[in-house]
Write an enzyme that holds these catalytic residues in place. Structure first.
Site, short mmCIF file in Angstrom:
data_model
loop_
_atom_site.label_atom_id
_atom_site.label_comp_id
_atom_site.label_asym_id
_atom_site.label_seq_id
_atom_site.Cartn_x
_atom_site.Cartn_y
_atom_site.Cartn_z
N HIS A 32 0.85 -1.19 0.00
CA HIS A 32 0.00 0.00 0.00
C HIS A 32 0.89 1.24 0.00
O HIS A 32 0.68 2.17 -0.75
CB HIS A 32 -0.93 -0.02 1.22
CG HIS A 32 -1.88 1.13 1.26
ND1 HIS A 32 -2.83 1.28 2.22
CD2 HIS A 32 -2.02 2.22 0.46
CE1 HIS A 32 -3.52 2.40 2.01
NE2 HIS A 32 -3.04 2.99 0.94
N GLU A 81 0.98 8.24 -3.55
CA GLU A 81 1.88 7.80 -2.48
C GLU A 81 3.14 8.66 -2.42
O GLU A 81 3.62 8.99 -1.34
CB GLU A 81 2.24 6.32 -2.67
CG GLU A 81 1.07 5.36 -2.43
CD GLU A 81 0.54 5.43 -0.99
OE1 GLU A 81 1.34 5.42 -0.04
OE2 GLU A 81 -0.70 5.50 -0.83
N HIS A 85 3.52 10.85 0.85
CA HIS A 85 4.46 10.23 1.78
C HIS A 85 5.92 10.30 1.33
O HIS A 85 6.81 10.54 2.13
CB HIS A 85 4.08 8.76 2.01
CG HIS A 85 2.67 8.56 2.45
ND1 HIS A 85 2.22 8.93 3.70
CD2 HIS A 85 1.60 8.02 1.81
CE1 HIS A 85 0.92 8.64 3.81
NE2 HIS A 85 0.52 8.09 2.68
#
Length: 216
Positions: A32, A81, A85
């Site tokens: 993920h 992502e 992040h």
């Protein structure tokens, strides 16, 4: 930030959670994301560029697919992502480029090797239920640390929760460490994963746990 979460999700559960065009989700745990525990010092002006990870593409498609959208050339999930992040994780030298960030996440995923550890412990997708405590024991025995395990709570009329996500924590030196329960952390990265109306939350030790082999 202090630690990184390597989050694996179970595609079959993800496909139960939300409106999607899931087709034949992988029957193995996929990535993920790799998430710093806080969104700090993030360089939001650093845009995702898929050509930087072209060497990683076959591994990315296999181990880090966009489970909810089945077309292979979708890069939206990776962009998300990276934006959310990766731009924060890049304060670490080993993660300070898109190729390093995605490449290191793939390396950690292979190192953890969650799929084969669960199989070795006899934990495989099934129509019968597991005890959450036995899943935790198996993982702790293998890794020597306690990961964070998230489930979909029981649906109306069901008694079992459904396992959906397993997160391993790493120090900034990329060593495995315990994922300690957060006490009232309000940080956005820690918010439950909201997909559609359903959301994952930390699994209950008291509920029987379903590890589904196909999307119902």
């Amino acid at each position: 930030w202090k630690k990184l979460y390597l989050a694996h999700h179970w595609p079959v559960t993800v496909c139960k959670m939300t409106a999607n065009d899931c087709q034949d989700p992988p029957k193995y745990w996929t990535i993920h994301g790799l998430w710093p525990d806080k969104a700090e010092d993030c360089n939001r002006t650093w845009h995702f560029n898929v050509t930087e990870i072209k060497d990683l593409m076959s591994d990315m498609r296999h181990y880090w697919p966009d489970v909810l959208h089945s077309s292979l050339n979708r890069t939206q999930f990776w962009k998300h992502e990276w934006d959310k992040h990766g731009t924060c994780a890049a304060t670490l030298e080993v993660l300070n480029s898109q190729k390093k960030y995605f490449g290191k996440a793939l390396e950690l995923y292979e190192h953890v090797d969650l799929n084969s550890c669960l199989l070795k412990a006899g934990i495989k997708p099934s129509s019968s239920y597991y005890k959450m405590t036995s899943i935790k024991e198996a993982l702790t025995r293998f890794y020597g640390v306690m990961p964070k395990i998230q489930c979909l709570p029981p649906e109306e009329g069901e008694k079992a929760q459904t396992i959906g996500q397993i997160e391993f924590c790493f120090t900034k030196e990329l060593q495995l460490r315990n994922c300690t329960a957060l006490k009232g952390g309000s940080n956005a990265v820690q918010a439950p994963l909201k997909l559609g109306t359903e959301e994952l939350s930390v699994c209950s030790d008291a509920l029987p746990t379903y590890y589904p082999s196909e999307v119902q």
